[in-house]
Write a protein that holds these residues in place. Structure first.
Motif, mmCIF file in Angstrom:
data_model
loop_
_atom_site.group_PDB
_atom_site.id
_atom_site.type_symbol
_atom_site.label_atom_id
_atom_site.label_comp_id
_atom_site.label_asym_id
_atom_site.label_seq_id
_atom_site.Cartn_x
_atom_site.Cartn_y
_atom_site.Cartn_z
ATOM 1 N N ALA A 1 0.852 -1.184 0.000
ATOM 2 C CA ALA A 1 0.000 0.000 0.000
ATOM 3 C C ALA A 1 0.888 1.234 0.000
ATOM 4 O O ALA A 1 1.749 1.379 0.864
ATOM 5 N N THR B 1 0.565 5.199 0.294
ATOM 6 C CA THR B 1 -0.325 6.304 0.646
ATOM 7 C C THR B 1 0.443 7.601 0.499
ATOM 8 O O THR B 1 1.496 7.776 1.112
ATOM 9 N N THR C 1 -4.418 6.401 -1.638
ATOM 10 C CA THR C 1 -3.694 5.148 -1.483
ATOM 11 C C THR C 1 -3.871 4.289 -2.727
ATOM 12 O O THR C 1 -4.978 4.142 -3.233
ATOM 13 N N ASN D 1 -2.813 0.356 -4.135
ATOM 14 C CA ASN D 1 -2.419 -0.966 -3.645
ATOM 15 C C ASN D 1 -1.911 -1.825 -4.784
ATOM 16 O O ASN D 1 -2.358 -1.695 -5.928
#
Length: 130
Positions: free
Chosen positions: A109, A111, A122, A124
């Motif tokens: 992840a 961010t 964010t 992923n």
């Protein structure tokens, strides 16, 4: 002694004012671009392999940093880092060495902090380890 006090005072003032929002433009999440170049979702790593993490972020005004987290089973964090960087764009080039002893799918992840008001985005990426 007086020079030291002036120097310390100057450093203190710079630290306090160095990270203030310079733009009062309202946050627009559509303008915050975050992309992860690697690892690829199709890649599988073995214990001891280096997982290169390459990504980029850009926004219409100055951003304030990012955080990377790799999680495994039960969303337990395996590795993480954060950087306090400024700029309307930046590149991320770091790595993690696979130290896990069981095969699993991991989640990376990324961010990106747009400002100090909590606005963020964010992205992923999942990848596998054996």
């Amino acid at each position: 002694m007086n020079k030291q006090l002036i120097t310390l005072s100057t450093i203190f003032i710079l630290c306090i004012t160095a990270c203030q929002k310079k733009d009062s433009t309202a946050f627009n999440p559509d303008n915050l671009k975050v992309s992860i170049e690697s690892p690829l979702a199709t890649q599988t790593y073995k214990k001891g392999d280096t997982v290169f993490i390459k990504a980029a972020a850009s926004y219409t005004t100055e951003m304030h940093g990012y955080e990377i987290s790799i999680t495994g089973k039960d969303s337990t964090e395996i590795w993480g880092m954060d950087e306090h960087v400024h700029g309307s764009s930046f590149s991320i080039d770091t790595f993690w060495v696979d130290d896990q002893s069981e095969a699993q799918t991991l989640n990376l992840a990324l961010t990106v902090e747009a400002d100090h008001d909590g606005h963020q985005k964010t992205e992923n990426r999942t990848f596998s380890i054996q």
